[in-house]
Design a protein around this motif. Structure first.
Motif, PDB file in Angstrom:
ATOM      1  N   ASN A   1     -27.501 -74.166 -23.435  1.00  0.00           N
ATOM      2  CA  ASN A   1     -28.232 -74.333 -22.227  1.00  0.00           C
ATOM      3  C   ASN A   1     -29.181 -75.643 -22.423  1.00  0.00           C
ATOM      4  OD1 ASN A   1     -30.101 -74.427 -19.934  1.00  0.00           O
ATOM      5  ND2 ASN A   1     -29.601 -72.110 -19.667  1.00  0.00           N
ATOM      6  N   ASN A   2     -28.491 -76.875 -21.876  1.00  0.00           N
ATOM      7  CA  ASN A   2     -29.299 -78.045 -22.013  1.00  0.00           C
ATOM      8  C   ASN A   2     -30.615 -78.083 -21.645  1.00  0.00           C
ATOM      9  OD1 ASN A   2     -26.799 -79.241 -23.186  1.00  0.00           O
ATOM     10  ND2 ASN A   2     -26.178 -79.287 -20.971  1.00  0.00           N
ATOM     11  N   ALA A   3     -30.824 -77.777 -20.264  1.00  0.00           N
ATOM     12  CA  ALA A   3     -32.210 -77.539 -19.627  1.00  0.00           C
ATOM     13  C   ALA A   3     -33.219 -76.863 -20.484  1.00  0.00           C
ATOM     14  CB  ALA A   3     -32.234 -77.341 -18.204  1.00  0.00           C
ATOM     15  N   ALA A   4     -32.641 -75.581 -20.862  1.00  0.00           N
ATOM     16  CA  ALA A   4     -33.574 -74.661 -21.518  1.00  0.00           C
ATOM     17  C   ALA A   4     -34.068 -75.162 -22.853  1.00  0.00           C
ATOM     18  CB  ALA A   4     -32.997 -73.319 -21.757  1.00  0.00           C
ATOM     19  N   ILE A   5     -33.042 -75.788 -23.735  1.00  0.00           N
ATOM     20  CA  ILE A   5     -33.122 -76.316 -24.821  1.00  0.00           C
ATOM     21  C   ILE A   5     -34.298 -77.610 -24.756  1.00  0.00           C
ATOM     22  CG2 ILE A   5     -32.069 -77.890 -26.715  1.00  0.00           C
ATOM     23  CD1 ILE A   5     -29.691 -75.889 -26.091  1.00  0.00           C
ATOM     24  N   ALA A   6     -33.987 -78.393 -23.669  1.00  0.00           N
ATOM     25  CA  ALA A   6     -35.101 -79.398 -23.564  1.00  0.00           C
ATOM     26  C   ALA A   6     -36.440 -79.029 -23.274  1.00  0.00           C
ATOM     27  CB  ALA A   6     -34.613 -80.438 -22.234  1.00  0.00           C
ATOM     28  N   ALA A   7     -36.675 -77.974 -22.451  1.00  0.00           N
ATOM     29  CA  ALA A   7     -37.826 -77.545 -22.175  1.00  0.00           C
ATOM     30  C   ALA A   7     -38.356 -77.034 -23.499  1.00  0.00           C
ATOM     31  CB  ALA A   7     -37.664 -76.315 -21.106  1.00  0.00           C
ATOM     32  N   GLN A   8     -37.615 -76.215 -24.098  1.00  0.00           N
ATOM     33  CA  GLN A   8     -38.631 -75.653 -25.225  1.00  0.00           C
ATOM     34  C   GLN A   8     -38.804 -76.607 -26.082  1.00  0.00           C
ATOM     35  OE1 GLN A   8     -38.963 -72.202 -25.571  1.00  0.00           O
ATOM     36  NE2 GLN A   8     -40.388 -73.180 -27.111  1.00  0.00           N
ATOM     37  N   HIS A   9     -37.956 -77.824 -26.374  1.00  0.00           N
ATOM     38  CA  HIS A   9     -38.233 -78.796 -27.113  1.00  0.00           C
ATOM     39  C   HIS A   9     -39.656 -79.487 -26.714  1.00  0.00           C
ATOM     40  CE1 HIS A   9     -37.665 -82.747 -29.086  1.00  0.00           C
ATOM     41  NE2 HIS A   9     -38.019 -83.356 -27.947  1.00  0.00           N
TER      42      HIS A   9
ATOM     43  N   HIS B   1     -31.575 -70.247 -28.098  1.00  0.00           N
ATOM     44  CA  HIS B   1     -30.289 -69.249 -28.474  1.00  0.00           C
ATOM     45  C   HIS B   1     -30.063 -68.461 -29.710  1.00  0.00           C
ATOM     46  CE1 HIS B   1     -28.056 -70.709 -24.713  1.00  0.00           C
ATOM     47  NE2 HIS B   1     -28.366 -72.023 -25.207  1.00  0.00           N
ATOM     48  N   ASP B   2     -29.751 -67.178 -29.849  1.00  0.00           N
ATOM     49  CA  ASP B   2     -29.613 -66.439 -31.035  1.00  0.00           C
ATOM     50  C   ASP B   2     -29.032 -67.434 -32.050  1.00  0.00           C
ATOM     51  OD1 ASP B   2     -29.425 -63.762 -32.244  1.00  0.00           O
ATOM     52  OD2 ASP B   2     -27.288 -64.385 -32.138  1.00  0.00           O
ATOM     53  N   ARG B   3     -29.325 -67.641 -33.101  1.00  0.00           N
ATOM     54  CA  ARG B   3     -28.871 -68.386 -34.077  1.00  0.00           C
ATOM     55  C   ARG B   3     -27.407 -67.882 -34.609  1.00  0.00           C
ATOM     56  NH1 ARG B   3     -31.126 -71.977 -37.888  1.00  0.00           N
ATOM     57  NH2 ARG B   3     -29.807 -72.486 -39.630  1.00  0.00           N
ATOM     58  N   GLU B   4     -27.076 -66.602 -34.747  1.00  0.00           N
ATOM     59  CA  GLU B   4     -25.957 -66.395 -35.036  1.00  0.00           C
ATOM     60  C   GLU B   4     -24.652 -66.894 -33.882  1.00  0.00           C
ATOM     61  OE1 GLU B   4     -25.244 -62.079 -35.964  1.00  0.00           O
ATOM     62  OE2 GLU B   4     -26.813 -62.320 -37.632  1.00  0.00           O
ATOM     63  N   TYR B   5     -25.211 -66.649 -32.751  1.00  0.00           N
ATOM     64  CA  TYR B   5     -24.346 -67.113 -31.676  1.00  0.00           C
ATOM     65  C   TYR B   5     -24.099 -68.507 -31.662  1.00  0.00           C
ATOM     66  CZ  TYR B   5     -23.277 -69.367 -27.188  1.00  0.00           C
ATOM     67  OH  TYR B   5     -22.704 -70.302 -26.202  1.00  0.00           O
ATOM     68  N   VAL B   6     -24.993 -69.447 -31.953  1.00  0.00           N
ATOM     69  CA  VAL B   6     -24.974 -70.666 -32.049  1.00  0.00           C
ATOM     70  C   VAL B   6     -23.968 -71.041 -33.280  1.00  0.00           C
ATOM     71  CG1 VAL B   6     -26.227 -73.052 -32.564  1.00  0.00           C
ATOM     72  CG2 VAL B   6     -27.169 -71.155 -31.053  1.00  0.00           C
ATOM     73  N   GLU B   7     -24.058 -70.445 -34.241  1.00  0.00           N
ATOM     74  CA  GLU B   7     -23.201 -70.810 -35.567  1.00  0.00           C
ATOM     75  C   GLU B   7     -21.743 -70.471 -35.319  1.00  0.00           C
ATOM     76  OE1 GLU B   7     -25.538 -68.281 -38.521  1.00  0.00           O
ATOM     77  OE2 GLU B   7     -26.540 -69.995 -39.192  1.00  0.00           O
TER      78      GLU B   7
ATOM     79  N   ALA C   1     -28.695 -91.497 -27.005  1.00  0.00           N
ATOM     80  CA  ALA C   1     -29.614 -90.543 -27.923  1.00  0.00           C
ATOM     81  C   ALA C   1     -28.840 -89.827 -29.117  1.00  0.00           C
ATOM     82  CB  ALA C   1     -30.544 -89.616 -27.167  1.00  0.00           C
ATOM     83  N   GLY C   2     -29.639 -89.552 -30.110  1.00  0.00           N
ATOM     84  CA  GLY C   2     -28.868 -88.852 -31.192  1.00  0.00           C
ATOM     85  C   GLY C   2     -28.456 -87.448 -30.847  1.00  0.00           C
ATOM     86  N   PRO C   3     -27.816 -86.578 -31.671  1.00  0.00           N
ATOM     87  CA  PRO C   3     -27.452 -85.290 -31.324  1.00  0.00           C
ATOM     88  C   PRO C   3     -28.827 -84.384 -31.661  1.00  0.00           C
ATOM     89  CG  PRO C   3     -26.403 -85.973 -33.507  1.00  0.00           C
ATOM     90  CD  PRO C   3     -26.873 -87.261 -32.858  1.00  0.00           C
ATOM     91  N   ALA C   4     -28.713 -83.415 -30.976  1.00  0.00           N
ATOM     92  CA  ALA C   4     -29.657 -82.255 -31.157  1.00  0.00           C
ATOM     93  C   ALA C   4     -29.190 -81.525 -32.401  1.00  0.00           C
ATOM     94  CB  ALA C   4     -29.788 -81.389 -30.293  1.00  0.00           C
ATOM     95  N   ASP C   5     -30.000 -81.067 -33.642  1.00  0.00           N
ATOM     96  CA  ASP C   5     -29.335 -80.348 -34.664  1.00  0.00           C
ATOM     97  C   ASP C   5     -29.742 -78.796 -34.192  1.00  0.00           C
ATOM     98  OD1 ASP C   5     -32.176 -79.247 -34.668  1.00  0.00           O
ATOM     99  OD2 ASP C   5     -32.835 -80.640 -36.236  1.00  0.00           O
ATOM    100  N   LEU C   6     -28.908 -77.829 -35.130  1.00  0.00           N
ATOM    101  CA  LEU C   6     -28.633 -76.596 -34.945  1.00  0.00           C
ATOM    102  C   LEU C   6     -30.109 -75.929 -34.587  1.00  0.00           C
ATOM    103  CD1 LEU C   6     -26.217 -74.308 -36.510  1.00  0.00           C
ATOM    104  CD2 LEU C   6     -28.375 -73.451 -36.328  1.00  0.00           C
ATOM    105  N   GLU C   7     -31.145 -76.447 -35.303  1.00  0.00           N
ATOM    106  CA  GLU C   7     -32.382 -75.621 -35.022  1.00  0.00           C
ATOM    107  C   GLU C   7     -32.880 -75.795 -33.671  1.00  0.00           C
ATOM    108  OE1 GLU C   7     -33.643 -73.754 -37.273  1.00  0.00           O
ATOM    109  OE2 GLU C   7     -32.393 -74.115 -38.943  1.00  0.00           O
ATOM    110  N   THR C   8     -32.664 -77.152 -33.127  1.00  0.00           N
ATOM    111  CA  THR C   8     -33.047 -77.110 -31.836  1.00  0.00           C
ATOM    112  C   THR C   8     -32.454 -76.607 -30.834  1.00  0.00           C
ATOM    113  OG1 THR C   8     -33.718 -79.624 -32.357  1.00  0.00           O
ATOM    114  CG2 THR C   8     -33.520 -79.195 -30.169  1.00  0.00           C
TER     115      THR C   8
END
Length: 336
Positions: free
Chosen positions: A135-143, A55-61, A43-50
């Protein structure tokens, strides 16, 4: 099964002495060569928004910048190299692919299993820890919850990794649209996940923790699933069941003292498949831990074999009074 896999995830290399090595994925792939019906999807990569949806955006950046600067030690356990950010995006993208496939109806021999790394369940809202950055599982759940393509109102995440999924709990602790269940070794890293951690606010009762004593084996895990876990999941009216599938609770894993057999993963898979069917929910798996390469590979293969028609073998024997007391305490904490 369909396995989500990307060569990019091999480029995340925390170092030669680190247990979360790229060889984990290589061992799984090598073991699955012996099995029929294995399919791979890149599959393709998730983007920063996903990723920033949980997650806190500043943390991700800051993680992206940390990797761009060459990486290093984020903390004593969690390290990165320049390629780690790409691996994070592909690992989260694979997890999102898995839930999309499940919600599109993939089941049986087509059930999706995301083989991404770095793993994710220790990554909290605004920090990395325990080998995990996102957090892969949390990101997928929110997605899944945010998707316009599916009508998903509630997701369940069952985490059978030997370590408590503190990051997943942290992210969803005050929400009622994600039910989080963790079976883990009492007192092991990160030291969270007590029975009385059941959620707060709108999320009260939506978190269920089983801190099981060292030495616990197959029978106690099955009693937890057959009892409180099945009851809570079937009452929750879930649309998606996501398994945070770590394999370090195996009796031969080097960093834990839970005593699951390889057969236990067939049994747990079979039980959770039945719950998903009863709830008419999609079912997907996301790789977490597991640090004996042979055990990890055999256990993932056992999950695959379960969907390929192999009948699990029920365990013999009882389990300890201490493990039984934990299961009873959990039932009491949730009014069951």
């Amino acid at each position: 099964m369909q396995f989500g896999y990307s060569e990019v995830c091999l480029e995340h290399d925390p170092g030669p002495r680190h247990p979360e090595t790229p060889d984990r994925l290589r061992a799984i792939r090598e073991r699955l060569k012996r099995k029929h019906g294995v399919e791979y999807v890149d599959a393709g990569p998730a983007d920063l928004e996903t990723i920033a949806a949980v997650h806190d955006r500043e943390y991700v950046e800051s993680v992206e910048e940390f990797c761009a600067d060459g990486g290093g030690d984020w903390d004593p356990d969690t390290s990165a190299v320049e390629a780690t950010w790409d691996a994070i995006q592909h690992s989260t993208g694979l997890a999102c692919w898995a839930v999309d496939a499940a919600l599109e109806g993939a089941s049986g021999r087509q059930t999706p299993f995301s083989l991404g790394r770095p793993p994710g369940h220790h990554a909290v809202y605004d920090d990395a820890m325990g080998f995990c950055f996102a957090n892969n599982a949390a990101i997928a759940a929110q997605h899944a919850l945010d998707s316009d393509d599916f009508d998903v109102e509630r997701v369940a995440i069952v985490d059978w990794d030997v370590h408590h999924g503190n990051g997943t709990q942290d992210i969803f602790y005050d929400r009622d649209d994600v039910v989080f269940v963790s079976l883990h070794e009492q007192g092991l890293y990160p030291g969270t996940g007590d029975v009385d951690e059941t959620g707060e606010g709108a999320g009260t009762g939506a978190t269920m923790n089983f801190p099981l004593p060292a030495g616990t084996g197959d029978a106690a895990y099955l009693a937890a699933v057959d009892g409180p876990i099945t009851t809570v999941l079937e009452d929750a009216d879930i649309d998606l069941l996501l398994v945070s599938a770590g394999f370090d609770a195996h009796r031969h894993d080097p960093i834990s003292r839970i005593r699951l057999s390889t057969e236990a993963y067939a049994l747990l898979t079979d039980r959770l498949r039945a719950v998903a069917d009863e709830c008419n929910a999609g079912l997907a798996f996301v790789l977490e831990g597991g640090y004996s390469l042979d055990v990890l590979a055999d256990s993932v293969a056992m999950v695959h074999e379960t969907f390929d028609g192999r009948e699990p073998i029920e365990p013999n024997g009882d389990f300890s009074d201490d493990a039984a007391a934990v299961i009873e305490d959990v039932a009491d904490a949730h009014g069951l």
